[in-house]
Scaffold this motif. Structure first.
Motif, PDB file in Angstrom:
ATOM      1  N   ALA A   1     -66.943   6.471 -47.930  1.00  0.00           N
ATOM      2  CA  ALA A   1     -65.720   7.253 -47.720  1.00  0.00           C
ATOM      3  C   ALA A   1     -65.513   7.616 -46.253  1.00  0.00           C
ATOM      4  CB  ALA A   1     -65.757   8.524 -48.582  1.00  0.00           C
ATOM      5  N   TYR A   2     -66.537   8.188 -45.616  1.00  0.00           N
ATOM      6  CA  TYR A   2     -66.354   8.646 -44.235  1.00  0.00           C
ATOM      7  C   TYR A   2     -66.116   7.489 -43.269  1.00  0.00           C
ATOM      8  CZ  TYR A   2     -66.694  11.906 -40.326  1.00  0.00           C
ATOM      9  OH  TYR A   2     -66.402  12.677 -39.225  1.00  0.00           O
ATOM     10  N   PRO A   3     -66.944   6.426 -43.298  1.00  0.00           N
ATOM     11  CA  PRO A   3     -66.652   5.290 -42.413  1.00  0.00           C
ATOM     12  C   PRO A   3     -65.270   4.679 -42.666  1.00  0.00           C
ATOM     13  CG  PRO A   3     -68.887   5.129 -43.250  1.00  0.00           C
ATOM     14  CD  PRO A   3     -68.227   6.231 -44.009  1.00  0.00           C
ATOM     15  N   THR A   4     -64.846   4.666 -43.939  1.00  0.00           N
ATOM     16  CA  THR A   4     -63.522   4.122 -44.255  1.00  0.00           C
ATOM     17  C   THR A   4     -62.414   4.978 -43.656  1.00  0.00           C
ATOM     18  OG1 THR A   4     -64.359   3.169 -46.320  1.00  0.00           O
ATOM     19  CG2 THR A   4     -61.971   3.433 -46.120  1.00  0.00           C
ATOM     20  N   MET A   5     -62.572   6.299 -43.722  1.00  0.00           N
ATOM     21  CA  MET A   5     -61.572   7.193 -43.131  1.00  0.00           C
ATOM     22  C   MET A   5     -61.545   7.047 -41.602  1.00  0.00           C
ATOM     23  SD  MET A   5     -59.995   8.613 -45.633  1.00  0.00           S
ATOM     24  CE  MET A   5     -60.187   6.961 -46.300  1.00  0.00           C
ATOM     25  N   MET A   6     -62.687   6.725 -41.012  1.00  0.00           N
ATOM     26  CA  MET A   6     -62.720   6.525 -39.562  1.00  0.00           C
ATOM     27  C   MET A   6     -61.880   5.320 -39.146  1.00  0.00           C
ATOM     28  SD  MET A   6     -66.665   7.445 -38.535  1.00  0.00           S
ATOM     29  CE  MET A   6     -66.392   7.149 -36.794  1.00  0.00           C
ATOM     30  N   ARG A   7     -61.733   4.357 -40.051  1.00  0.00           N
ATOM     31  CA  ARG A   7     -60.942   3.169 -39.724  1.00  0.00           C
ATOM     32  C   ARG A   7     -59.468   3.502 -39.527  1.00  0.00           C
ATOM     33  NH1 ARG A   7     -63.884   0.468 -44.327  1.00  0.00           N
ATOM     34  NH2 ARG A   7     -65.746  -0.438 -43.391  1.00  0.00           N
ATOM     35  N   LEU A   8     -59.066   4.659 -40.017  1.00  0.00           N
ATOM     36  CA  LEU A   8     -57.666   5.060 -39.857  1.00  0.00           C
ATOM     37  C   LEU A   8     -57.367   5.565 -38.452  1.00  0.00           C
ATOM     38  CD1 LEU A   8     -57.260   7.072 -43.205  1.00  0.00           C
ATOM     39  CD2 LEU A   8     -56.630   4.683 -42.776  1.00  0.00           C
ATOM     40  N   LEU A   9     -58.403   5.823 -37.664  1.00  0.00           N
ATOM     41  CA  LEU A   9     -58.219   6.416 -36.343  1.00  0.00           C
ATOM     42  C   LEU A   9     -57.785   5.360 -35.332  1.00  0.00           C
ATOM     43  CD1 LEU A   9     -61.428   8.654 -36.249  1.00  0.00           C
ATOM     44  CD2 LEU A   9     -59.100   9.394 -36.743  1.00  0.00           C
ATOM     45  N   PRO A  10     -56.890   5.712 -34.440  1.00  0.00           N
ATOM     46  CA  PRO A  10     -56.480   4.774 -33.381  1.00  0.00           C
ATOM     47  C   PRO A  10     -57.568   4.661 -32.322  1.00  0.00           C
ATOM     48  CG  PRO A  10     -55.408   6.900 -33.075  1.00  0.00           C
ATOM     49  CD  PRO A  10     -56.137   6.985 -34.385  1.00  0.00           C
ATOM     50  N   PRO A  11     -57.561   3.591 -31.511  1.00  0.00           N
ATOM     51  CA  PRO A  11     -58.538   3.457 -30.419  1.00  0.00           C
ATOM     52  C   PRO A  11     -58.501   4.680 -29.519  1.00  0.00           C
ATOM     53  CG  PRO A  11     -57.345   1.403 -30.736  1.00  0.00           C
ATOM     54  CD  PRO A  11     -56.664   2.419 -31.617  1.00  0.00           C
ATOM     55  N   GLY A  12     -59.645   5.065 -29.042  1.00  0.00           N
ATOM     56  CA  GLY A  12     -59.761   6.281 -28.236  1.00  0.00           C
ATOM     57  C   GLY A  12     -60.216   7.428 -29.097  1.00  0.00           C
ATOM     58  N   LEU A  13     -59.419   7.769 -30.109  1.00  0.00           N
ATOM     59  CA  LEU A  13     -59.832   8.817 -31.048  1.00  0.00           C
ATOM     60  C   LEU A  13     -61.015   8.332 -31.887  1.00  0.00           C
ATOM     61  CD1 LEU A  13     -56.544  10.470 -32.386  1.00  0.00           C
ATOM     62  CD2 LEU A  13     -58.294  11.451 -30.895  1.00  0.00           C
ATOM     63  N   LEU A  14     -61.028   7.055 -32.226  1.00  0.00           N
ATOM     64  CA  LEU A  14     -62.167   6.514 -32.955  1.00  0.00           C
ATOM     65  C   LEU A  14     -63.442   6.674 -32.123  1.00  0.00           C
ATOM     66  CD1 LEU A  14     -63.538   4.967 -35.230  1.00  0.00           C
ATOM     67  CD2 LEU A  14     -62.791   2.830 -34.168  1.00  0.00           C
ATOM     68  N   GLY A  15     -63.350   6.392 -30.825  1.00  0.00           N
ATOM     69  CA  GLY A  15     -64.510   6.564 -29.955  1.00  0.00           C
ATOM     70  C   GLY A  15     -64.975   8.000 -29.910  1.00  0.00           C
ATOM     71  N   LEU A  16     -64.038   8.952 -29.907  1.00  0.00           N
ATOM     72  CA  LEU A  16     -64.395  10.367 -29.874  1.00  0.00           C
ATOM     73  C   LEU A  16     -65.105  10.782 -31.161  1.00  0.00           C
ATOM     74  CD1 LEU A  16     -64.222  13.094 -28.388  1.00  0.00           C
ATOM     75  CD2 LEU A  16     -62.016  13.454 -29.516  1.00  0.00           C
ATOM     76  N   VAL A  17     -64.552  10.375 -32.313  1.00  0.00           N
ATOM     77  CA  VAL A  17     -65.170  10.724 -33.594  1.00  0.00           C
ATOM     78  C   VAL A  17     -66.517  10.021 -33.747  1.00  0.00           C
ATOM     79  CG1 VAL A  17     -64.910  10.613 -36.099  1.00  0.00           C
ATOM     80  CG2 VAL A  17     -62.957  11.217 -34.671  1.00  0.00           C
ATOM     81  N   PHE A  18     -66.592   8.776 -33.282  1.00  0.00           N
ATOM     82  CA  PHE A  18     -67.869   8.059 -33.341  1.00  0.00           C
ATOM     83  C   PHE A  18     -68.904   8.739 -32.440  1.00  0.00           C
ATOM     84  CE2 PHE A  18     -70.630   4.512 -31.780  1.00  0.00           C
ATOM     85  CZ  PHE A  18     -71.307   4.308 -32.975  1.00  0.00           C
ATOM     86  N   ALA A  19     -68.474   9.203 -31.271  1.00  0.00           N
ATOM     87  CA  ALA A  19     -69.383   9.942 -30.391  1.00  0.00           C
ATOM     88  C   ALA A  19     -69.865  11.221 -31.068  1.00  0.00           C
ATOM     89  CB  ALA A  19     -68.689  10.277 -29.072  1.00  0.00           C
ATOM     90  N   ALA A  20     -68.985  11.866 -31.848  1.00  0.00           N
ATOM     91  CA  ALA A  20     -69.387  13.067 -32.594  1.00  0.00           C
ATOM     92  C   ALA A  20     -70.443  12.732 -33.635  1.00  0.00           C
ATOM     93  CB  ALA A  20     -68.161  13.696 -33.267  1.00  0.00           C
TER      94      ALA A  20
END
Length: 530
Positions: free
Chosen positions: A317-336
């Motif tokens: 669920a969580y990795p799938t929801m991360m796919r909805l993030l645009p580039p840049g924000l995905l990097g921020l959430v991944f860094a978190a």
């Protein structure tokens, strides 16, 4: 999934920044003596409240919790948030009733408390137990499940992710010890909260469309009403995981008191406070953060019920929801996400080094752990031993993670089950040690042994009893046995050097007001989502 160039840049900037900050706070000031054991293992007993609170959360939240609880949100719903919300109440109890005794008696480690309260036998027994548990169960699970999360998001080889996460966490805290961990955790937690809120609001926004976040939440409640009940009925398919009222008045209290009150990995931050008031304020700060953690961790999983209804496994669920993030924000959430893994790994490494050095090595060498009475050379030697143990711990964890944890599809659940065998006994030992002077070492050891044997018996012969209820029943039985054995054996007052008669349990007006606010919020949350 893979990361865009901008996402990779964000992660690299985070890694460089957090590593540089850790080394900066670890530096020796001009003219100051090299770090002693109190500096390295307890941050010179000078941590402020904000560092304590942030570090408690950073140590607690890791990839397995983010991914696992989000998956539970997808499968079970908001009920899984009880682990977070009941922890907020537990932190208040620990701050008001446990910390005054620990800090009054200048406790460095939990095994040290056991020796001063009961005797050397139980200190050695529990120190060895915690070392085995931390290295071969907890540390391996953090880096293994963390590497899975990184692989799912970034697409890197899992073995590479495993090694990089472990080595980075080691190097990040190796020089400064607990100070490096605690003083940088405010950055880690800020990033974790920001990243979690971003993914929660974006998923709700996508569900709500033009209506925005609130419309998304309303639609989520309307479409999946069964996912917004905190107390599950017996007929619920997930009742075995969260057995109704036991989350409020049963076994969850046993697990929470043991984890937040008597776990070196967690309580070490509060033991390093500059004062009891700072320690209690740190606990209160952590309690408030716990109130919002379900928004960050659980809500994205529930949102996936609408946005990704056909997942093969809830933990996707969580990795799938991360796919909805645009580039840049995905990097921020991944860094978190990486921040959560690194912070928990570094904290566990430091706790392993602390227990081995102060409770095993120093005892074998006949050295005292108190830096003020050790010679300078011996004290520096303790720090060197701690650093060597830190390196050995992470190397062992990297080498054993795949065979020990990777062979199980339900690794996190098995880990919870394993620790649950010991949790009731540990809670009994410490509660009696803190609040009943007649308790003695034979009673404490009998509780520890009974906890394991009774937990095993329940699991084999009464598998229909929910795990949480089993912990509560075993706790009551171990408590009764410890009391009886203590009354039937000599008190041995000569072994007890813990002072409780002059401990002040009064707390500041600010702590009392904050505690009342936390309790009121919890009452409202459970009333609304019962």
């Amino acid at each position: 999934m893979g990361l865009a160039t901008i996402d990779i840049a964000v992660v690299v900037i985070y890694a460089i920044g957090i590593f540089g900050l850790a080394q900066w706070v670890s530096r020796d000031k001009p003219g100051a003596a090299p770090k002693g054991s109190a500096d390295y293992f307890l941050a010179s007993k000078n941590l402020p409240w904000w560092a304590i609170g942030a570090s408690l959360i950073a140590a607690n939240i890791s990839a397995e919790q983010i991914v696992g609880m989000s998956g539970s949100g997808y499968a079970i719903g908001l009920a899984i948030a009880s682990y977070e919300w009941m922890a907020a109440a537990t932190l208040l109890i620990v701050g008001k009733f446990f910390l005054p005794i620990f800090l009054r008696n200048e406790i460095y480690t939990m095994p040290q408390f056991l020796e001063r309260r009961y005797g050397s036998g139980i200190r050695t027994l529990m120190a060895v137990f915690w070392l085995v548990l931390y290295v071969f169960v907890n540390l391996t699970s953090i880096i293994w499940l963390g590497s899975i999360a990184v692989t799912q998001v970034a697409g890197v080889n899992q073995d590479v992710a495993l090694v990089v996460l472990g080595v980075f966490a080691l190097l990040y805290q190796l020089r400064g010890g607990l100070k490096a961990v605690a003083l940088t955790d405010i950055v880690q937690v800020t990033l974790l909260v920001m990243g979690g809120l971003i993914i929660a609001f974006l998923t709700l926004g996508q569900i709500g469309g033009e209506g925005g976040v609130m419309a998304g939440f309303s639609r989520l409640v309307e479409v999946a009403p069964d996912h917004f009940h905190m107390i599950l009925d017996k007929g619920d398919p997930h009742y075995m995981d969260l057995p109704g009222l036991s989350v409020l008045i049963g076994g969850m209290w046993i697990a929470n008191l043991s984890y937040w009150g008597f776990n070196q990995y967690i309580i070490q931050r509060a033991l390093a406070a500059k004062s009891i008031d700072e320690a209690q304020r740190g606990m209160l700060f952590a309690a408030f953060i716990k109130l919002i953690m379900p928004i960050i961790i659980v809500l994205p999983g529930i949102a996936a019920v609408i946005l990704a209804p056909d997942l093969a496994k809830p933990d996707e669920a969580y990795p799938t929801m991360m796919r909805l993030l645009p580039p840049g924000l995905l990097g921020l959430v991944f860094a978190a996400l990486v921040a959560a893994i690194i912070a928990s790994t570094a904290s566990k490494i430091n706790s392993i080094a602390t227990i081995f050095t102060l409770d095993v090595w120093a005892k074998l060498k006949g050295q005292r752990a108190d830096a003020e009475t050790d010679t300078v050379a011996a004290d520096r030697r303790l720090v060197r031993v701690g650093r060597i143990v830190a390196v050995m711990a992470i190397v062992i964890a990297i080498l054993t993670a795949r065979p020990l944890v990777g062979s199980s599809e339900q690794a996190f659940q098995f880990i919870q089950e394993f620790t649950g065998f010991f949790t009731p006994g540990i809670t009994v030992i410490f509660l009696l040690g803190l609040f009943w002077r007649r308790a003695n070492e034979p009673g404490a050891i009998s509780a520890a042994v009974a906890s394991v044997l009774l937990s095993w018996a329940f699991k084999v012969w009464m598998p229909a009893v929910p795990f949480m209820d089993r912990m509560g029943l075993v706790f009551l039985a171990a408590l009764a046995l410890a009391v009886v054995v203590s009354l039937l054996t000599p008190a041995r007052r000569d072994k007890d050097t813990i002072s409780t008669g002059d401990v002040a349990y009064a707390t500041s007006t600010g702590f009392n007001a904050g505690a009342i606010a936390v309790v009121l919020v919890l009452c409202v949350l459970y009333a609304v989502f019962w």
